[in-house]
Motif scaffolding. Sequence first.
Motif, PDB file in Angstrom:
ATOM      1  N   LYS A  62       0.835  -1.212   0.000  1.00 14.77           N
ATOM      2  CA  LYS A  62       0.000   0.000   0.000  1.00 14.77           C
ATOM      3  C   LYS A  62       0.863   1.251   0.000  1.00 14.77           C
ATOM      4  O   LYS A  62       0.728   2.143   0.826  1.00 14.77           O
ATOM      5  N   LEU A  63       1.763   1.305  -0.946  1.00 13.72           N
ATOM      6  CA  LEU A  63       2.677   2.427  -1.087  1.00 13.72           C
ATOM      7  C   LEU A  63       2.221   3.301  -2.240  1.00 13.72           C
ATOM      8  O   LEU A  63       1.754   2.798  -3.257  1.00 13.72           O
ATOM      9  N   GLU A  64       2.347   4.589  -2.066  1.00 14.37           N
ATOM     10  CA  GLU A  64       2.096   5.520  -3.173  1.00 14.37           C
ATOM     11  C   GLU A  64       3.431   6.099  -3.608  1.00 14.37           C
ATOM     12  O   GLU A  64       4.181   6.619  -2.786  1.00 14.37           O
ATOM     13  N   VAL A  65       3.758   5.987  -4.878  1.00 12.62           N
ATOM     14  CA  VAL A  65       5.026   6.555  -5.319  1.00 12.62           C
ATOM     15  C   VAL A  65       4.765   7.980  -5.786  1.00 12.62           C
ATOM     16  O   VAL A  65       3.678   8.305  -6.255  1.00 12.62           O
ATOM     17  N   PRO A  66       5.768   8.864  -5.631  1.00 13.67           N
ATOM     18  CA  PRO A  66       5.574  10.275  -6.002  1.00 13.67           C
ATOM     19  C   PRO A  66       5.384  10.449  -7.516  1.00 13.67           C
ATOM     20  O   PRO A  66       5.750   9.563  -8.293  1.00 13.67           O
ATOM     21  N   PRO A  67       4.830  11.601  -7.928  1.00 14.82           N
ATOM     22  CA  PRO A  67       4.513  11.816  -9.346  1.00 14.82           C
ATOM     23  C   PRO A  67       5.727  11.709 -10.265  1.00 14.82           C
ATOM     24  O   PRO A  67       5.617  11.205 -11.387  1.00 14.82           O
ATOM     25  N   ARG A  68       6.886  12.177  -9.797  1.00 15.24           N
ATOM     26  CA  ARG A  68       8.063  12.120 -10.674  1.00 15.24           C
ATOM     27  C   ARG A  68       8.411  10.674 -11.001  1.00 15.24           C
ATOM     28  O   ARG A  68       8.708  10.330 -12.132  1.00 15.24           O
ATOM     29  N   CYS A  69       8.338   9.851  -9.973  1.00 16.93           N
ATOM     30  CA  CYS A  69       8.618   8.430 -10.183  1.00 16.93           C
ATOM     31  C   CYS A  69       7.633   7.850 -11.188  1.00 16.93           C
ATOM     32  O   CYS A  69       8.015   7.107 -12.105  1.00 16.93           O
ATOM     33  N   GLN A  70       6.352   8.240 -11.040  1.00 15.15           N
ATOM     34  CA  GLN A  70       5.342   7.713 -11.960  1.00 15.15           C
ATOM     35  C   GLN A  70       5.620   8.149 -13.389  1.00 15.15           C
ATOM     36  O   GLN A  70       5.527   7.347 -14.327  1.00 15.15           O
ATOM     37  N   ALA A  71       5.980   9.435 -13.552  1.00 19.12           N
ATOM     38  CA  ALA A  71       6.217   9.935 -14.913  1.00 19.12           C
ATOM     39  C   ALA A  71       7.412   9.228 -15.544  1.00 19.12           C
ATOM     40  O   ALA A  71       7.380   8.854 -16.724  1.00 19.12           O
ATOM     41  N   ILE A  72       8.466   9.028 -14.741  1.00 24.69           N
ATOM     42  CA  ILE A  72       9.638   8.324 -15.288  1.00 24.69           C
ATOM     43  C   ILE A  72       9.246   6.902 -15.673  1.00 24.69           C
ATOM     44  O   ILE A  72       9.625   6.383 -16.718  1.00 24.69           O
ATOM     45  N   ARG A  73       8.422   6.291 -14.807  1.00 21.12           N
ATOM     46  CA  ARG A  73       7.995   4.922 -15.113  1.00 21.12           C
ATOM     47  C   ARG A  73       7.169   4.871 -16.392  1.00 21.12           C
ATOM     48  O   ARG A  73       7.277   3.920 -17.177  1.00 21.12           O
ATOM     49  N   VAL A  74       6.343   5.886 -16.596  1.00 17.08           N
ATOM     50  CA  VAL A  74       5.542   5.912 -17.822  1.00 17.08           C
ATOM     51  C   VAL A  74       6.453   5.989 -19.042  1.00 17.08           C
ATOM     52  O   VAL A  74       6.269   5.252 -20.025  1.00 17.08           O
ATOM     53  N   ILE A  75       7.452   6.857 -18.966  1.00 16.00           N
ATOM     54  CA  ILE A  75       8.380   6.953 -20.111  1.00 16.00           C
ATOM     55  C   ILE A  75       9.048   5.601 -20.335  1.00 16.00           C
ATOM     56  O   ILE A  75       9.165   5.120 -21.466  1.00 16.00           O
ATOM     57  N   CYS A  76       9.484   4.968 -19.234  1.00 13.63           N
ATOM     58  CA  CYS A  76      10.141   3.664 -19.365  1.00 13.63           C
ATOM     59  C   CYS A  76       9.205   2.652 -20.017  1.00 13.63           C
ATOM     60  O   CYS A  76       9.599   1.905 -20.915  1.00 13.63           O
ATOM     61  N   ARG A 102      -4.221   0.407 -19.590  1.00 11.16           N
ATOM     62  CA  ARG A 102      -3.791   1.779 -19.328  1.00 11.16           C
ATOM     63  C   ARG A 102      -4.996   2.704 -19.258  1.00 11.16           C
ATOM     64  O   ARG A 102      -4.989   3.715 -18.568  1.00 11.16           O
ATOM     65  N   LYS A 103      -6.033   2.378 -20.028  1.00 13.23           N
ATOM     66  CA  LYS A 103      -7.254   3.192 -20.013  1.00 13.23           C
ATOM     67  C   LYS A 103      -8.247   2.683 -18.972  1.00 13.23           C
ATOM     68  O   LYS A 103      -8.870   3.451 -18.273  1.00 13.23           O
ATOM     69  N   ASP A 104      -8.394   1.330 -18.948  1.00 10.23           N
ATOM     70  CA  ASP A 104      -9.482   0.766 -18.168  1.00 10.23           C
ATOM     71  C   ASP A 104      -9.164   0.675 -16.687  1.00 10.23           C
ATOM     72  O   ASP A 104     -10.042   0.823 -15.853  1.00 10.23           O
ATOM     73  N   LYS A 105      -7.915   0.364 -16.339  1.00 10.95           N
ATOM     74  CA  LYS A 105      -7.523   0.312 -14.929  1.00 10.95           C
ATOM     75  C   LYS A 105      -6.240   1.103 -14.803  1.00 10.95           C
ATOM     76  O   LYS A 105      -5.169   0.508 -14.694  1.00 10.95           O
ATOM     77  N   PRO A 106      -6.322   2.408 -14.871  1.00 10.64           N
ATOM     78  CA  PRO A 106      -5.076   3.181 -14.969  1.00 10.64           C
ATOM     79  C   PRO A 106      -4.145   2.949 -13.782  1.00 10.64           C
ATOM     80  O   PRO A 106      -4.594   2.798 -12.646  1.00 10.64           O
ATOM     81  N   TYR A 107      -2.898   2.864 -14.067  1.00 13.37           N
ATOM     82  CA  TYR A 107      -1.861   2.753 -13.047  1.00 13.37           C
ATOM     83  C   TYR A 107      -0.790   3.744 -13.456  1.00 13.37           C
ATOM     84  O   TYR A 107      -0.797   4.250 -14.588  1.00 13.37           O
ATOM     85  N   CYS A 108       0.127   4.048 -12.567  1.00 12.67           N
ATOM     86  CA  CYS A 108       1.254   4.902 -12.924  1.00 12.67           C
ATOM     87  C   CYS A 108       0.799   6.283 -13.414  1.00 12.67           C
ATOM     88  O   CYS A 108       1.544   6.976 -14.077  1.00 12.67           O
ATOM     89  N   GLY A 109      -0.444   6.657 -13.132  1.00 11.09           N
ATOM     90  CA  GLY A 109      -0.915   7.953 -13.609  1.00 11.09           C
ATOM     91  C   GLY A 109      -1.177   8.023 -15.089  1.00 11.09           C
ATOM     92  O   GLY A 109      -1.040   9.086 -15.703  1.00 11.09           O
TER      93      GLY A 109
END
Lengths: 356, 411
Positions: free
Chosen positions: B107-121, B250-257
Amino acid sequence: MPSEVLPLIIKALIVIGAVMTMAGYAVLMERKIAGWIQGRPGPNRTQIPILGSIPVIGTFLTRLGVFQPAADGLKFLFKEDALPGHVNKFYYVLAPMIAFVPAMATMTVLPFGQYTGADGVTVPIVLANLDIGILFILAVSSLGVYGIILGGWAANSKYPFLGGIRASAQMISYELAMALSILPVFMWFGGTLNLHAVVQGQYQVWTIFAQPVSALIFLVALFAETNRLPFDMPESETDLVAGYNTEYGAFKFGLFFVAEYTHIIIGSGVFVALFLGGWTLPFVPIPDGIAGAIISIGIFLAKVFALVFFFMWIRWTLPRFRYDQVMNLGWKKLLPLAIANLVVYAIIIALIENLG
Amino acid sequence: MAVKEISIGDIGARAAAADEEFKGDEMVINMGPSHPATHGVLRLKVEVNGETVKACDPIIGYLHRGDEKIAENMTYNQFIPYTDRLDYIGPIHNNVTFAIAVERLAKLEVPPRCQAIRVICCELARLQSHLLGAGVYGMDTGALTVFMYTFTQREKLYTLMEQLTGARFTTSYTRIGGLARDIPEGWLGHVRKVVDEMEPVLDEIDALLSRNRIFYDRTVGVGVITKEDAIAYGLTGPCLRASGVPLDLRKDKPYCGYEQYDFDVPIGTNGDSYDRWLVRLEEMRQSIRIIKQAIDKMPDGPFYAEEAKKIFAPPKKKILTSMEELIQNFMIVTEGPQMPPGEVYFEAENPKGALGFYIVSRGGGVPYRLKIRSPSFCNLSIVPKIMPGHMIADIPVILGSLDFVMGECDR
């Protein structure tokens, strides 16, 4: 008699040597063009010790890959000539030869230049100036398929077997269209079957402009006959591994390989002679004597290699047909088209002769 | 020790039970495990009548390493390098998916920067995977040059991965609760340059093959998967969407923002090999769109979750100077990140389809059980259904259009 036979043998050896060398360099050309099309350098490492270390020229030739065919040929020669245990040994050994010999034999009747002597008589530069040259070429070159079928069968393995079946079906289908497509050409030139006469007839207008449909059918059939992509059913490597030559290695494979490229060169030669004016240039007379002979051979080779380039360009651009699509194209499209083409030109030629 | 053969599908079970059924007028061809047409070590037992395929039986398991069992014997962070080896065509996406799965457990929330980097990855991984898929697909139909064009682009992506993670292939970039390190300086500029250069190449590939008559004839109507079949066999990813089912996690159950990004989900109409090709091409364009948006609004801030004190290793500098942090680091390395008991299933839209991790935790640093739902395995299950009736030459085309990776299928 020996005084007549000896020059012929020497000429034949020269021509065979030249064709073998051209086949080797066609492989290099193929690899270089493939590299060029795909954005990579192609073979550029192989060196010959002394030649390669000449300062500028040696480096240039190495980059160009000029020594690569020699290395490839030596590799084929020196590899262990393994004979798999499960093959039919006699046919297995025979097949590459059967593939190779007809490819070379067609060369004998293909004129590749002309020589005008002091007496003003123009003779073609050819090993045997047969009056039925084209028939000989069609007959002998279609023998080459036996090599592929035998190779596929003798290998006693499933992929070569399927490759052999495909080869036989494909060759027979396209042979018909090919033969029918060139009949109008000979009708056009007054019914002669002599290639020299056909070339001489194209001083003003190349046949490809007079008979574009014949040229198209012949070209497509030529691709199919030489097993080049998009028609390389017998050895389509994505489904049949290497097709009929899966079980072959070393020099036997080399013979198949050289035979394929020889077929391409000679097929291109026939196309050039029939449709692209042979060794002539439009409206430019070829001088007499040795100089004229060399110029005419040069023109012929330039045209042939332009066509070989076209072959390679196609190969590295297009996807491959499926087996049934090849059959459809051959029987349902090309053959009717060739027959219609023949009839139309027969009528046109009859009209021209009767009215004009 | 014999290799245990695991067959999928009803035909597979029948064939494995009675080999003699293959003996008759038909010939049995064995394609693979080393054959130029099968991607990886898939073995196909193909029953052919002439050139027509009567039955096709995929035999898998040649790349089985027991990843799920291995996971039970190591801490969560230690398993991340193993996820590289699942879908090794776009390894960084597996890292991300696994990390998110464990974060859901904790039950961890990662910060937005981490999410954005993950999306690029993730999107870079999708590009990597689809570029390979498209190139190899071209090669399967006989067009060899497209492969080289796409691989030139993939090389650039590998260079990006090297700049980001230090490894070209085995990235192991994510950690539970964050990332191994922040993005290097100027990296986003490199990414933008690479994807900008990639767009014309995609157009070129499109022009080379999509409207090519031979390619069209080879792929249209080949390997048709109906909507119902696609759902029944559990297909996911481009294979499912090509059959007309608009399911994209990515649309139906969004993760990583992913909900912040504007992108379209391409779907096919016929479900044949041609549609799967078009869907992949369009997905690459959409990936580029997402990457550009992510670059534009890359937030500042930490690249790991601050609250993940017990999970995330403290900074190296503090370990060397502070006793508390040294002990914490020691505990994390030896015991693993302490997870609460519970179970979680998380799946993400991997390039090949829905990659899911089912984790059962009984507390402590190692999972009690970890199950991997691999998209390649499910996508491959439809092969015995769609292969019969086609020609031998269609086999590589259909396999290429399914675009599977055996590393993930056999795991």
